[in-house]
Design a protein around this motif. Structure first.
Motif, mmCIF file in Angstrom:
data_model
loop_
_atom_site.group_PDB
_atom_site.id
_atom_site.type_symbol
_atom_site.label_atom_id
_atom_site.label_comp_id
_atom_site.label_asym_id
_atom_site.label_seq_id
_atom_site.Cartn_x
_atom_site.Cartn_y
_atom_site.Cartn_z
ATOM 1 N N ARG A 250 48.720 -0.370 12.616
ATOM 2 C CA ARG A 250 49.150 0.667 13.821
ATOM 3 C C ARG A 250 48.252 0.419 14.960
ATOM 4 N N ASN A 251 47.988 -1.020 15.130
ATOM 5 C CA ASN A 251 47.096 -1.420 16.133
ATOM 6 C C ASN A 251 47.665 -2.538 17.072
ATOM 7 N N LEU A 252 48.285 -1.852 18.128
ATOM 8 C CA LEU A 252 49.216 -2.755 18.927
ATOM 9 C C LEU A 252 48.407 -3.462 19.915
ATOM 10 N N PHE A 253 47.133 -3.012 20.040
ATOM 11 C CA PHE A 253 46.061 -3.677 20.756
ATOM 12 C C PHE A 253 46.027 -5.368 20.154
ATOM 13 N N GLU A 254 46.112 -5.531 18.957
ATOM 14 C CA GLU A 254 46.156 -6.846 18.312
ATOM 15 C C GLU A 254 47.278 -7.674 18.723
ATOM 16 N N LEU A 255 48.469 -6.781 18.693
ATOM 17 C CA LEU A 255 49.379 -7.829 19.049
ATOM 18 C C LEU A 255 49.334 -8.222 20.680
ATOM 19 N N ALA A 256 49.047 -7.108 21.282
ATOM 20 C CA ALA A 256 48.625 -7.340 22.852
ATOM 21 C C ALA A 256 47.745 -8.664 23.033
ATOM 22 N N HIS A 257 46.809 -8.577 22.530
ATOM 23 C CA HIS A 257 46.025 -9.816 22.636
ATOM 24 C C HIS A 257 46.651 -11.074 21.980
ATOM 25 N N ALA A 258 47.313 -11.050 20.967
ATOM 26 C CA ALA A 258 47.833 -12.357 20.499
ATOM 27 C C ALA A 258 49.231 -12.695 21.665
ATOM 28 N N LEU A 259 49.931 -11.695 22.349
ATOM 29 C CA LEU A 259 50.643 -11.847 23.310
ATOM 30 C C LEU A 259 50.184 -12.712 24.697
ATOM 31 N N GLU A 260 48.846 -12.435 24.904
ATOM 32 C CA GLU A 260 48.320 -12.902 26.109
ATOM 33 C C GLU A 260 48.082 -14.438 25.571
ATOM 34 N N ARG A 261 47.552 -14.933 24.446
ATOM 35 C CA ARG A 261 47.391 -16.151 24.148
ATOM 36 C C ARG A 261 48.702 -16.952 23.862
ATOM 37 N N HIS A 262 49.626 -16.190 23.537
ATOM 38 C CA HIS A 262 51.063 -16.641 23.449
ATOM 39 C C HIS A 262 51.670 -17.045 24.839
ATOM 40 N N ASN A 263 51.497 -16.169 25.883
ATOM 41 C CA ASN A 263 51.871 -16.435 27.214
ATOM 42 C C ASN A 263 51.030 -17.847 27.633
ATOM 43 N N SER A 264 49.964 -18.023 27.362
ATOM 44 C CA SER A 264 49.142 -19.319 27.767
ATOM 45 C C SER A 264 49.872 -20.480 27.206
ATOM 46 N N TYR A 265 50.517 -20.207 25.903
ATOM 47 C CA TYR A 265 51.146 -21.478 25.316
ATOM 48 C C TYR A 265 52.474 -21.636 26.074
ATOM 49 N N LEU A 266 53.105 -20.618 26.437
ATOM 50 C CA LEU A 266 54.346 -20.838 27.084
ATOM 51 C C LEU A 266 54.276 -21.518 28.426
ATOM 52 N N ALA A 267 53.268 -21.539 29.039
ATOM 53 C CA ALA A 267 52.812 -22.365 30.166
ATOM 54 C C ALA A 267 52.942 -23.818 29.910
ATOM 55 N N ALA A 268 52.684 -23.914 28.710
ATOM 56 C CA ALA A 268 52.556 -25.592 28.477
ATOM 57 C C ALA A 268 53.690 -26.031 27.593
ATOM 58 N N PHE A 269 54.421 -25.204 26.616
ATOM 59 C CA PHE A 269 55.436 -25.552 25.764
ATOM 60 C C PHE A 269 56.202 -24.318 25.453
ATOM 61 N N VAL A 270 57.273 -24.560 24.506
ATOM 62 C CA VAL A 270 58.087 -23.417 23.950
ATOM 63 C C VAL A 270 57.754 -23.364 22.547
ATOM 64 N N PRO A 271 57.070 -22.616 22.019
ATOM 65 C CA PRO A 271 56.634 -22.442 20.486
ATOM 66 C C PRO A 271 57.990 -22.268 19.683
ATOM 67 N N LEU A 272 57.761 -22.453 18.555
ATOM 68 C CA LEU A 272 58.682 -21.900 17.186
ATOM 69 C C LEU A 272 58.286 -20.734 16.659
ATOM 70 N N THR A 273 58.988 -19.636 16.990
ATOM 71 C CA THR A 273 58.541 -18.244 16.744
ATOM 72 C C THR A 273 59.414 -17.887 15.522
ATOM 73 N N PHE A 274 58.661 -16.884 14.803
ATOM 74 C CA PHE A 274 59.295 -16.515 13.464
ATOM 75 C C PHE A 274 58.543 -15.081 12.818
ATOM 76 N N VAL A 275 59.067 -14.438 11.961
ATOM 77 C CA VAL A 275 58.605 -13.404 11.162
ATOM 78 C C VAL A 275 58.596 -13.784 9.897
ATOM 79 N N GLY A 276 59.148 -14.896 9.535
ATOM 80 C CA GLY A 276 59.143 -15.394 7.802
ATOM 81 C C GLY A 276 59.590 -16.900 7.928
ATOM 82 N N ASN A 277 59.112 -17.438 6.731
ATOM 83 C CA ASN A 277 59.384 -18.807 6.744
ATOM 84 C C ASN A 277 59.415 -18.928 5.072
ATOM 85 N N HIS A 278 59.455 -20.193 4.454
ATOM 86 C CA HIS A 278 59.481 -20.560 3.335
ATOM 87 C C HIS A 278 58.021 -20.576 2.496
ATOM 88 N N ASP A 279 57.113 -20.525 3.326
ATOM 89 C CA ASP A 279 55.614 -20.468 2.874
ATOM 90 C C ASP A 279 54.986 -19.338 2.929
#
Length: 442
Positions: A250-279
């Motif tokens: 219940r710490n949405l500041f962590e998510l907000a911080h990650a989204l700031e970094r995510h936004n910086s990636y989106l300026a360069a490319f479109v990442p593959l996003t997920f909440v689950g995978n085979h690993d």
């Protein structure tokens, strides 16, 4: 990035588990034509809203598929070339793309090139394919020391400085693209020297310019990896971790911080996003409070990126990954013959996925959107996503009490539950129940 990826939503399938294949390949065993098991699930995927199948390993291997023994042969536990062609045809008939899993950092010990090294010693024709260290007085049959993947002696690391290895990987990628695949996930791409990809991928694109190439990258400077290698995208593990961790704590500041970094990636490319995978542990098992599963999915489908759903997550499958032999079995289960055999309790999560994917279809610009923070506390968050005159808001409440959150410019709740109204000064607000969420537009 190929134009068709603009509207892509992947359904990731781990084929060896999905079809119930044996955990180990038996030498000389007859071919088991199991790939056809997937055909019964293609309409289910289309109805979910999926546009492509992201397949796990399908090439000949000794065990879990990541110990490849022949990159040009379908694993006999799954079928043969005809079974692959049939799957491609069935997918094409439904408008589905196919992404293959390429294991090019290493091969299995049973790979013929390495077996030749064990039999013939340094004189083996393909000894240069591997990073070997020979003891003095080496004779044929003497086993060298060799580089392996993360300490796993069954996974023999390739020598990516060897031109023949680059030729081999280029040939494999082009072979299966020519047979109907649309792209590649590059397994353990982070472990391969960047110049290797910069050498190989232009050869692949020269023959198949419309192919989509995404690398498995767990950590590091994502943007520079994409730039230096020529990949279209990499896996966004930072955002995956922040989503479940922020919801659990219940710490949405962590998510907000990650989204700031995510936004910086989106300026360069479109990442593959997920909440689950085979690993990784299933998202429904990872979250401590099951009421927050919709929150995780809402974040995934409103933030920029190309979303991928791990087969079964859309039914809220449970499964814990464990660090032991067989520790992946729970997250790579076999699926029943048809979707009609699924347990009834997962269909509400399936319908939620349908609604969120439909939202994505209505707002395709979300692919590159960079969320902007409107309101943030430990337990509440409002994000704004915009593209010109189009705008979407995501409002989350993780608290045990109701919350009234700002919703500037919102006129409609598209998905979720809440009451939309005006505040004291006429500004729009949304009232959310405890552990509620809503996606709004205006």
């Amino acid at each position: 990035m190929p134009a068709w990826i603009e509207h892509a939503v992947w359904w990731q399938v781990f084929p060896l588990g999905f079809v119930g294949a044996e955990p180990e390949a038996a030498p000389g065993a007859p071919i088991a034509h199991r790939l056809s098991h997937l055909h019964a699930w293609l309409d289910y995927a289309v109805e979910l809203g999926i546009s492509g199948l992201a397949l796990g390993p399908i090439f000949a291997a000794s065990t879990h598929g990541y110990d490849t023994t022949d990159h040009f042969r379908i694993d006999p536990r799954l079928g043969d070339d005809a079974d692959f062609d049939s799957l491609v045809e069935a997918a094409r008939a439904r408008g589905l793309r196919i992404l293959l899993d390429g294991v090019f950092n290493h091969v299995g010990r049973a790979h013929p090139a390495f077996q030749e090294v064990l039999q013939r010693g340094p004189q083996a024709d393909r000894a240069s394919w591997f990073r070997l260290s020979w003891p003095r007085g080496t004779a044929p049959g003497t086993e060298p020391d060799y580089a392996c993947f993360e300490g796993h002696r069954q996974l023999v690391t390739l020598n990516h400085d060897e031109p023949e290895v680059a030729d081999h990987v280029s040939s494999v990628m082009n072979h299966w693209l020519a047979r109907g695949a649309d792209g590649w996930r590059l397994d353990a791409a982070y472990a391969v020297p960047r110049p290797f990809w910069a050498n190989v991928l232009p050869r692949v694109r020269a023959a198949h310019p419309d192919a989509f190439i995404v690398g498995e990258v767990i950590h590091g400077d994502y943007a520079s990896i994409v730039r230096d290698t020529g990949m279209d995208a990499v896996t966004q593990y930072e955002l995956w971790k922040a989503i479940w961790s922020a919801l659990n704590d219940r710490n949405l500041f962590e998510l907000a911080h990650a989204l700031e970094r995510h936004n910086s990636y989106l300026a360069a490319f479109v990442p593959l996003t997920f909440v689950g995978n085979h690993d990784v542990t299933r998202i429904a098992s990872r979250l401590r409070d099951e009421r927050h599963l919709p929150h995780a999915l809402a974040i995934l489908f409103t933030c920029g990126g190309t979303p991928s759903i791990y087969a079964g997550d859309e039914q809220a499958f449970r499964g814990l990954k464990e660090e032991r032999v067989g520790g992946d079995d729970a997250i790579r289960p076999s699926f029943p013959p048809t979707p009609g055999s699924l347990a009834p309790y997962g269909w509400s999560t399936y319908r939620l996925h349908q609604s969120l994917i439909a939202l994505r279809r209505r707002h395709p610009w979300l692919l590159r959107t960079r969320p902007r923070k409107i309101h943030l506390t430990n337990e509440q968050l409002v994000l704004a996503m915009a593209d010109g005159h189009q705008r979407v808001l995501l409002a989350l409440n993780l608290a045990d009490e109701p919350a009234v959150l700002p919703a500037p410019g919102a006129h409609l709740i598209e998905i979720g539950e809440g009451d939309l109204g005006a505040g004291g000064e006429g500004a729009e607000q949304v009232s959310l129940r405890p552990h509620g969420w809503a996606i709004l537009s205006g």
